[in-house]
Design a protein around this motif. Structure first.
Motif, PDB file in Angstrom:
ATOM      1  N   THR A  46      18.272   9.449  85.338  1.00  0.00           N
ATOM      2  CA  THR A  46      17.896   8.559  84.367  1.00  0.00           C
ATOM      3  C   THR A  46      18.815   8.213  83.264  1.00  0.00           C
ATOM      4  OG1 THR A  46      15.635   8.918  84.807  1.00  0.00           O
ATOM      5  CG2 THR A  46      16.055   7.777  83.019  1.00  0.00           C
ATOM      6  N   THR A  47      19.250   9.309  82.617  1.00  0.00           N
ATOM      7  CA  THR A  47      20.248   9.282  81.546  1.00  0.00           C
ATOM      8  C   THR A  47      21.660   8.694  81.983  1.00  0.00           C
ATOM      9  OG1 THR A  47      19.342  11.309  80.549  1.00  0.00           O
ATOM     10  CG2 THR A  47      21.500  10.542  79.631  1.00  0.00           C
ATOM     11  N   LEU A  48      21.995   9.190  83.175  1.00  0.00           N
ATOM     12  CA  LEU A  48      23.242   8.470  83.760  1.00  0.00           C
ATOM     13  C   LEU A  48      23.275   7.077  84.011  1.00  0.00           C
ATOM     14  CD1 LEU A  48      24.717  11.496  85.822  1.00  0.00           C
ATOM     15  CD2 LEU A  48      25.522  10.511  83.586  1.00  0.00           C
ATOM     16  N   TRP A  49      22.066   6.669  84.721  1.00  0.00           N
ATOM     17  CA  TRP A  49      21.678   5.405  84.932  1.00  0.00           C
ATOM     18  C   TRP A  49      21.767   4.507  83.665  1.00  0.00           C
ATOM     19  CZ3 TRP A  49      17.441   2.025  84.340  1.00  0.00           C
ATOM     20  CH2 TRP A  49      17.450   0.764  84.788  1.00  0.00           C
ATOM     21  N   PHE A  50      20.996   4.943  82.371  1.00  0.00           N
ATOM     22  CA  PHE A  50      21.146   4.042  81.183  1.00  0.00           C
ATOM     23  C   PHE A  50      22.539   3.953  80.646  1.00  0.00           C
ATOM     24  CE2 PHE A  50      16.398   4.791  80.880  1.00  0.00           C
ATOM     25  CZ  PHE A  50      16.049   3.453  80.781  1.00  0.00           C
ATOM     26  N   TRP A  51      23.318   4.844  80.520  1.00  0.00           N
ATOM     27  CA  TRP A  51      24.519   5.039  80.317  1.00  0.00           C
ATOM     28  C   TRP A  51      25.407   3.923  80.911  1.00  0.00           C
ATOM     29  CZ3 TRP A  51      27.250  10.209  78.784  1.00  0.00           C
ATOM     30  CH2 TRP A  51      26.689  10.777  77.765  1.00  0.00           C
ATOM     31  N   GLN A  52      25.372   3.814  82.373  1.00  0.00           N
ATOM     32  CA  GLN A  52      25.925   2.870  83.181  1.00  0.00           C
ATOM     33  C   GLN A  52      25.707   1.578  82.808  1.00  0.00           C
ATOM     34  OE1 GLN A  52      28.424   3.762  85.221  1.00  0.00           O
ATOM     35  NE2 GLN A  52      28.756   1.871  85.962  1.00  0.00           N
ATOM     36  N   ASP A  53      24.301   1.425  82.540  1.00  0.00           N
ATOM     37  CA  ASP A  53      23.887   0.048  81.909  1.00  0.00           C
ATOM     38  C   ASP A  53      24.433  -0.473  80.691  1.00  0.00           C
ATOM     39  OD1 ASP A  53      22.292  -2.387  82.203  1.00  0.00           O
ATOM     40  OD2 ASP A  53      20.894  -1.448  80.922  1.00  0.00           O
ATOM     41  N   ARG A  54      24.559   0.510  79.637  1.00  0.00           N
ATOM     42  CA  ARG A  54      25.226   0.278  78.505  1.00  0.00           C
ATOM     43  C   ARG A  54      26.743   0.014  78.450  1.00  0.00           C
ATOM     44  NH1 ARG A  54      24.288   5.141  74.558  1.00  0.00           N
ATOM     45  NH2 ARG A  54      22.190   4.507  75.005  1.00  0.00           N
ATOM     46  N   ARG A  55      27.440   0.666  79.550  1.00  0.00           N
ATOM     47  CA  ARG A  55      28.722   0.280  79.482  1.00  0.00           C
ATOM     48  C   ARG A  55      29.079  -1.044  80.137  1.00  0.00           C
ATOM     49  NH1 ARG A  55      30.215   5.192  83.086  1.00  0.00           N
ATOM     50  NH2 ARG A  55      29.564   6.690  81.604  1.00  0.00           N
ATOM     51  N   LYS A  56      28.364  -1.590  80.935  1.00  0.00           N
ATOM     52  CA  LYS A  56      28.356  -2.965  81.482  1.00  0.00           C
ATOM     53  C   LYS A  56      27.949  -3.886  80.558  1.00  0.00           C
ATOM     54  CE  LYS A  56      26.696  -1.991  86.091  1.00  0.00           C
ATOM     55  NZ  LYS A  56      25.911  -2.309  87.292  1.00  0.00           N
ATOM     56  N   ARG A  57      27.146  -3.734  79.447  1.00  0.00           N
ATOM     57  CA  ARG A  57      26.909  -4.590  78.323  1.00  0.00           C
ATOM     58  C   ARG A  57      28.202  -4.475  77.340  1.00  0.00           C
ATOM     59  NH1 ARG A  57      22.102  -2.925  75.883  1.00  0.00           N
ATOM     60  NH2 ARG A  57      21.550  -1.545  77.557  1.00  0.00           N
ATOM     61  N   ALA A  58      28.753  -3.250  77.024  1.00  0.00           N
ATOM     62  CA  ALA A  58      29.933  -3.424  76.240  1.00  0.00           C
ATOM     63  C   ALA A  58      31.299  -4.110  76.579  1.00  0.00           C
ATOM     64  CB  ALA A  58      30.269  -1.862  76.133  1.00  0.00           C
ATOM     65  N   ARG A  59      31.215  -4.164  78.191  1.00  0.00           N
ATOM     66  CA  ARG A  59      32.328  -5.016  78.568  1.00  0.00           C
ATOM     67  C   ARG A  59      32.370  -6.474  78.243  1.00  0.00           C
ATOM     68  NH1 ARG A  59      32.718  -2.136  84.224  1.00  0.00           N
ATOM     69  NH2 ARG A  59      33.420  -0.090  83.233  1.00  0.00           N
ATOM     70  N   THR A  60      31.180  -7.067  78.125  1.00  0.00           N
ATOM     71  CA  THR A  60      31.064  -8.457  77.919  1.00  0.00           C
ATOM     72  C   THR A  60      31.180  -8.903  76.392  1.00  0.00           C
ATOM     73  OG1 THR A  60      28.508  -8.440  78.024  1.00  0.00           O
ATOM     74  CG2 THR A  60      29.932  -8.669  80.132  1.00  0.00           C
ATOM     75  N   LEU A  61      31.684  -8.083  75.661  1.00  0.00           N
ATOM     76  CA  LEU A  61      31.755  -8.185  74.096  1.00  0.00           C
ATOM     77  C   LEU A  61      32.472  -9.572  73.980  1.00  0.00           C
ATOM     78  CD1 LEU A  61      30.924  -7.443  71.285  1.00  0.00           C
ATOM     79  CD2 LEU A  61      33.081  -5.812  71.460  1.00  0.00           C
ATOM     80  N   ILE A  62      32.182 -10.428  73.297  1.00  0.00           N
ATOM     81  CA  ILE A  62      32.836 -11.630  72.950  1.00  0.00           C
ATOM     82  C   ILE A  62      33.567 -11.518  71.573  1.00  0.00           C
ATOM     83  CG2 ILE A  62      32.762 -14.194  72.475  1.00  0.00           C
ATOM     84  CD1 ILE A  62      30.492 -14.054  74.570  1.00  0.00           C
ATOM     85  N   VAL A  63      34.659 -11.604  71.319  1.00  0.00           N
ATOM     86  CA  VAL A  63      35.162 -11.639  69.973  1.00  0.00           C
ATOM     87  C   VAL A  63      35.675 -13.071  69.465  1.00  0.00           C
ATOM     88  CG1 VAL A  63      37.260 -10.663  68.738  1.00  0.00           C
ATOM     89  CG2 VAL A  63      36.260  -9.300  70.581  1.00  0.00           C
ATOM     90  N   GLU A  64      35.263 -13.331  68.370  1.00  0.00           N
ATOM     91  CA  GLU A  64      35.679 -14.686  67.916  1.00  0.00           C
ATOM     92  C   GLU A  64      36.692 -14.393  66.650  1.00  0.00           C
ATOM     93  OE1 GLU A  64      33.309 -18.179  65.621  1.00  0.00           O
ATOM     94  OE2 GLU A  64      32.409 -17.112  67.053  1.00  0.00           O
ATOM     95  N   GLU A  65      37.724 -15.170  66.656  1.00  0.00           N
ATOM     96  CA  GLU A  65      38.577 -15.106  65.574  1.00  0.00           C
ATOM     97  C   GLU A  65      38.688 -16.491  64.794  1.00  0.00           C
ATOM     98  OE1 GLU A  65      43.504 -14.881  65.078  1.00  0.00           O
ATOM     99  OE2 GLU A  65      42.645 -14.107  66.756  1.00  0.00           O
ATOM    100  N   ASN A  66      38.461 -16.277  63.330  1.00  0.00           N
ATOM    101  CA  ASN A  66      38.572 -17.227  62.271  1.00  0.00           C
ATOM    102  C   ASN A  66      39.688 -17.241  61.557  1.00  0.00           C
ATOM    103  OD1 ASN A  66      36.123 -18.551  63.368  1.00  0.00           O
ATOM    104  ND2 ASN A  66      34.960 -17.114  62.079  1.00  0.00           N
TER     105      ASN A  66
END
Length: 89
Positions: A46-66
């Motif tokens: 369960t812990t490894l499954w939650f960590w895998q889910d967290r890694r997927k969300r971190a890859r879709t980080l949008i960076v905006e530059e002003n």
């Protein structure tokens, strides 16, 4: 709970299942050990499954530059606005 607690449950279960040879009349230590091993595996997976889910969300980080400041030496100042004209009468 995390990886450490899962490994701890697996270790305690293995000790109860394979290392202790006591004959207790009111509890089956082998059965308790197997329950601990299975619970530890469930916590670990369960812990490894939650960590895998967290890694997927971190890859879709949008960076905006002003860009808030402009170099003044490279750009000329803006032209003056035209003078207001009187409306025709």
């Amino acid at each position: 709970m995390g990886i450490g607690s899962g490994i701890f449950l697996i270790a305690v279960g293995a000790i109860l299942t394979f290392a202790i040879r006591a004959n207790v009349w009111w509890i089956d230590l082998r059965a308790v050990g197997w329950v601990f091993i299975l619970a530890g595996l469930a916590v670990l997976l369960t812990t490894l499954w939650f960590w895998q889910d967290r890694r997927k969300r971190a890859r879709t980080l949008i960076v905006e530059e002003n860009r808030l400041s402009h170099p003044t030496a490279m750009m000329p100042p803006p032209p003056d606005p035209p003078p207001p004209t009187a409306p025709p009468s």
